[in-house]
Motif scaffolding. Structure first.
Motif, PDB file in Angstrom:
ATOM      1  N   HIS A 117       0.284   5.058  -5.567  1.00 41.28           N
ATOM      2  CA  HIS A 117      -0.148   5.792  -6.763  1.00 41.28           C
ATOM      3  C   HIS A 117      -1.177   5.018  -7.589  1.00 41.28           C
ATOM      4  CE1 HIS A 117       3.188   3.246  -8.068  1.00 41.28           C
ATOM      5  NE2 HIS A 117       2.677   3.309  -9.292  1.00 41.28           N
ATOM      6  N   LEU A 118      -1.302   3.717  -7.350  1.00 39.32           N
ATOM      7  CA  LEU A 118      -2.266   2.897  -8.076  1.00 39.32           C
ATOM      8  C   LEU A 118      -3.613   2.795  -7.352  1.00 39.32           C
ATOM      9  CD1 LEU A 118       0.083  -0.057  -9.105  1.00 39.32           C
ATOM     10  CD2 LEU A 118      -0.609   1.903 -10.493  1.00 39.32           C
ATOM     11  N   LEU A 119      -3.661   3.274  -6.112  1.00 43.89           N
ATOM     12  CA  LEU A 119      -4.877   3.167  -5.303  1.00 43.89           C
ATOM     13  C   LEU A 119      -5.720   4.431  -5.408  1.00 43.89           C
ATOM     14  CD1 LEU A 119      -3.254   1.709  -2.049  1.00 43.89           C
ATOM     15  CD2 LEU A 119      -4.497   0.431  -3.804  1.00 43.89           C
ATOM     16  N   VAL A 120      -7.000   4.276  -5.135  1.00 44.85           N
ATOM     17  CA  VAL A 120      -7.836   5.469  -5.027  1.00 44.85           C
ATOM     18  C   VAL A 120      -7.326   6.289  -3.849  1.00 44.85           C
ATOM     19  CG1 VAL A 120      -9.872   4.429  -6.087  1.00 44.85           C
ATOM     20  CG2 VAL A 120      -9.567   4.282  -3.632  1.00 44.85           C
ATOM     21  N   GLU A 121      -7.549   7.563  -3.877  1.00 41.32           N
ATOM     22  CA  GLU A 121      -6.975   8.485  -2.897  1.00 41.32           C
ATOM     23  C   GLU A 121      -7.268   8.077  -1.452  1.00 41.32           C
ATOM     24  OE1 GLU A 121      -6.974  13.233  -1.789  1.00 41.32           O
ATOM     25  OE2 GLU A 121      -7.856  12.573  -3.675  1.00 41.32           O
ATOM     26  N   PHE A 122      -8.505   7.692  -1.166  1.00 39.49           N
ATOM     27  CA  PHE A 122      -8.885   7.318   0.194  1.00 39.49           C
ATOM     28  C   PHE A 122      -8.036   6.154   0.701  1.00 39.49           C
ATOM     29  CE2 PHE A 122     -11.308   4.740   3.198  1.00 39.49           C
ATOM     30  CZ  PHE A 122     -11.588   5.687   4.172  1.00 39.49           C
TER      31      PHE A 122
ATOM     32  N   SER B 291       0.825  -1.210   0.000  1.00 38.52           N
ATOM     33  CA  SER B 291       0.000   0.000   0.000  1.00 38.52           C
ATOM     34  C   SER B 291       0.860   1.260   0.000  1.00 38.52           C
ATOM     35  CB  SER B 291      -0.947   0.009   1.207  1.00 38.52           C
ATOM     36  OG  SER B 291      -0.281   0.365   2.401  1.00 38.52           O
ATOM     37  N   ARG B 292       2.049   1.174   0.555  1.00 41.16           N
ATOM     38  CA  ARG B 292       2.964   2.326   0.539  1.00 41.16           C
ATOM     39  C   ARG B 292       3.706   2.414  -0.794  1.00 41.16           C
ATOM     40  NH1 ARG B 292       1.622   5.578   4.906  1.00 41.16           N
ATOM     41  NH2 ARG B 292       1.462   4.298   6.764  1.00 41.16           N
ATOM     42  N   THR B 293       4.152   1.264  -1.270  1.00 47.87           N
ATOM     43  CA  THR B 293       4.938   1.230  -2.505  1.00 47.87           C
ATOM     44  C   THR B 293       4.107   1.583  -3.729  1.00 47.87           C
ATOM     45  OG1 THR B 293       6.339  -0.481  -1.526  1.00 47.87           O
ATOM     46  CG2 THR B 293       6.462  -0.210  -3.914  1.00 47.87           C
TER      47      THR B 293
ATOM     48  N   ALA C 242      -4.868   3.280   4.087  1.00 49.35           N
ATOM     49  CA  ALA C 242      -4.650   1.839   4.165  1.00 49.35           C
ATOM     50  C   ALA C 242      -3.402   1.459   4.964  1.00 49.35           C
ATOM     51  CB  ALA C 242      -4.579   1.241   2.766  1.00 49.35           C
ATOM     52  N   GLY C 243      -2.300   2.165   4.767  1.00 52.25           N
ATOM     53  CA  GLY C 243      -1.053   1.797   5.446  1.00 52.25           C
ATOM     54  C   GLY C 243      -1.178   1.809   6.953  1.00 52.25           C
TER      55      GLY C 243
END
Length: 136
Positions: A38-43, A33-35, A48-49
């Motif tokens: 940029h592929l995740l939705v903003e929320f 989730s940290r790496t 998540a991390g």
């Protein structure tokens, strides 16, 4: 009586294996989730991390204290997570040097954010619900 004791030990051993797997999976998801934020939705990228970190803490306490109740694991996880976050208010050179390492940053964080307390509580709530549904 010996049969019951052996089955209890086996049950605890099986639960420990599951908690260990949950810890590993949660760590992998947290690092991903940290790496790949940029592929995740903003929320998800923003939350998540920290939620996954708190879930890992919860699963760690369940692994270590297999005989304790669900509420004890929740309490210990909240105390630990909130304690780590509040420790970020302490800013001395020696601890900041630790925080600037990869492992120190992952464990101790960088700076206090009130919103992180909400993220930790949400992560622990999600983990405890998963625990209750799957293992209890």
């Amino acid at each position: 009586m010996i049969v019951k004791r052996d089955s209890t030990k086996k049950t605890h051993r099986n639960k420990r294996v599951i908690y260990h797997m949950a810890i590993v999976i949660t760590i992998v998801l947290g690092l991903a989730s940290r790496t790949y934020s940029h592929l995740l939705v903003e929320f998800l990228a923003e939350n998540a991390g920290d939620m996954l970190w708190a879930m890992m803490v919860y699963f760690g306490f369940r692994f270590l204290f297999i005989h304790k109740s669900l509420s004890a694991a929740i309490s210990l996880s909240l105390l630990f997570s909130f304690g780590i976050e509040c420790s970020q208010l302490y800013q001395e050179d020696w601890i900041n040097q630790i925080r600037h390492t990869l492992l120190g940053s992952l464990i101790l964080g960088q700076g206090f954010l009130m919103v992180d307390l909400v993220r930790y509580a949400a992560g622990i709530l999600i983990a405890s619900l998963m625990d209750k549904v799957i293992l209890m």
